[in-house]
Design an enzyme around this catalytic site. Structure first.
Site, PDB file in Angstrom:
ATOM      1  CB  SER A 182      39.677 -56.754 -25.333  1.00  0.00           C
ATOM      2  OG  SER A 182      40.379 -55.871 -26.176  1.00  0.00           O
TER       3      SER A 182
ATOM      4  CE  LYS B 137      42.951 -54.594 -23.447  1.00  0.00           C
ATOM      5  NZ  LYS B 137      42.242 -54.765 -24.714  1.00  0.00           N
TER       6      LYS B 137
ATOM      7  CB  SER C 160      38.819 -52.686 -23.619  1.00  0.00           C
ATOM      8  OG  SER C 160      39.379 -53.926 -23.970  1.00  0.00           O
TER       9      SER C 160
END
Length: 413
Positions: free
Chosen positions: A98, A101, A165
């Site tokens: 993640s 992101k 997330s």
């Protein structure tokens, strides 16, 4: 006997040469001398030449620091504006989970900028996106619950993306920004190339796909750029936020506020292990600096990334010190004019730099001195540069400099 008369022989005097040639010669000489003088006086006086007398570089003395690097995975740490403190591990591209992101948020804000006090435009959760939630949840993904027709402001969607997330919101933002996840991923890779992230390849906007890979060094480049966006820096520093359907959500980055940590993104999957891209604020001699770093897979869990990052932050924040390179009044350059005339340039004040042993500053004298100058006249600057940091000090002449007289120009031209 006849007498013969002898007439005296008269030898003619040579004709007097006219004195005109003397006048012509004098005129020629005068004209030649005048032309010579005019020629000499017409020649430009060379500008004074400046030669730097201090070294071209300054390396902070001492042994370069050795940080407590994690034994596994890879890591990079740098001080914003000053340069890299070091790196460890095999710098090959690996899954980043993640942490992906950060690029998603950066692109959304690039295409749809927000002010700090602005919520921005809205996006609506589609029926398909809402219907996909149960299966996504069953697969163990990081998500936020959504409902068909739910309206999120851009700020709320970014909060869902960066704090809990949410993978599903990553795809929603990609669709909202570029029309589809595929089109958005193409933009992600274009942005990575522009930033010089040569070892990064994005295949999805959330990082769930292990084919999305990068390096610690590339992610630090992105972190430094992304944290220059005020809204992004504000959101990643939030411990929690409130969203329309799910209510309050918490930031997965539980390290916020410890050791000056102000962001920026966690990541964890089976393939990537624990990952953390971090930023921490440190204070040195009254100045606020940012320490950026990334740890990728120092262990299988996010807790491993947290522990490795904090050790690096604690060690790195204590390494930056102030060093005096030049003292006020110190001569840093000579000024040589024509006819042997000269003076020197001296620093108008002390020059102090921040850094650590081994960090090197380039030193440049940026000065121009006219042919006539008084002592104590400002004549430019001395510039010291390390990475994106520049330190300057004014330069002043230590003595007067005068141009050559007309007689000197004639006789020594």
């Amino acid at each position: 006997m006849t007498k013969t008369s002898v007439e005296p022989v008269v030898v003619p005097r040579p004709a007097r040469r006219p004195r005109l040639w003397l006048s012509v010669t004098a005129l020629v000489v005068a004209l030649a001398a005048g032309g010579f003088i005019t020629f000499r006086l017409a020649q430009p006086v060379p500008a004074p030449r400046i030669a730097q007398t201090v070294p071209q570089t300054y390396a902070i003395p001492g042994d370069p620091p050795v940080l407590p690097w994690p034994r596994a995975g890879q890591a990079t740490v740098e001080i914003d504006g000053l340069g890299r403190l070091g790196a460890s591990g095999d710098a090959r591209p690996v899954p980043i989970a993640s942490v992906t992101k950060v690029m998603t948020a950066y692109l959304v804000l690039r295409d749809h900028p927000l002010r700090l006090d602005e919520d921005g435009p809205t996006l609506t959760v589609s029926a398909d996106e809402a219907a996909a939630y149960p299966a996504q949840l069953a697969s163990g993904q990081s998500l936020v619950r959504v409902e068909a027709g739910e309206v999120l402001t851009e700020r709320q969607a970014l909060q869902a993306l960066l704090l809990p997330s949410a993978n599903n919101v990553a795809h929603m933002l990609a669709r909202w920004d570029a029309g589809s996840s595929g089109a958005f991923v193409a933009r992600m890779n274009e942005a990575a190339a522009r930033l010089g992230m040569a070892d990064t390849r994005y295949t999805d906007p959330s990082g769930l796909d292990p084919a999305t890979v990068s390096t610690a060094a590339d992610q630090v480049v992105l972190a430094r750029t992304a944290m220059q966006v005020p809204v992004l820096a504000q959101i990643v520093a939030m411990p929690q936020a409130t969203l329309p359907v799910v209510g309050q959500v918490k930031n997965v980055n539980t390290q916020l506020g410890q050791d000056g940590i102000v962001g920026i993104k966690t990541g964890s999957t089976d393939e990537a292990g624990g990952c953390l891209l971090f930023a921490a604020e440190i204070s040195v001699e009254g100045r606020r600096l940012r320490l950026f770093g990334a740890v990728l897979a120092p262990g299988p869990n996010l807790a491993d990334a947290f522990a490795a990052s904090r050790r690096l932050i604690q060690a790195g924040s204590g390494l930056v010190r102030q060093y005096r390179v030049v003292r006020a009044g110190e001569v840093v350059a000579t000024v040589r004019g024509p006819m042997g005339r000269s003076t020197t340039l001296a620093a108008a004040g002390d020059v102090d730099v921040l850094g650590w042993p081994g960090l090197t500053y380039r030193i440049d004298t940026l000065a121009a001195v006219p042919g006539r100058v008084a002592a104590g006249t400002g004549a430019g600057t001395l510039k010291l540069t390390a990475s994106a940091t520049t330190v300057t000090v004014a330069l002043r002449t230590t003595g007067a400099l005068a141009p050559p007289s007309w007689w000197e120009r004639i006789t020594h031209g």
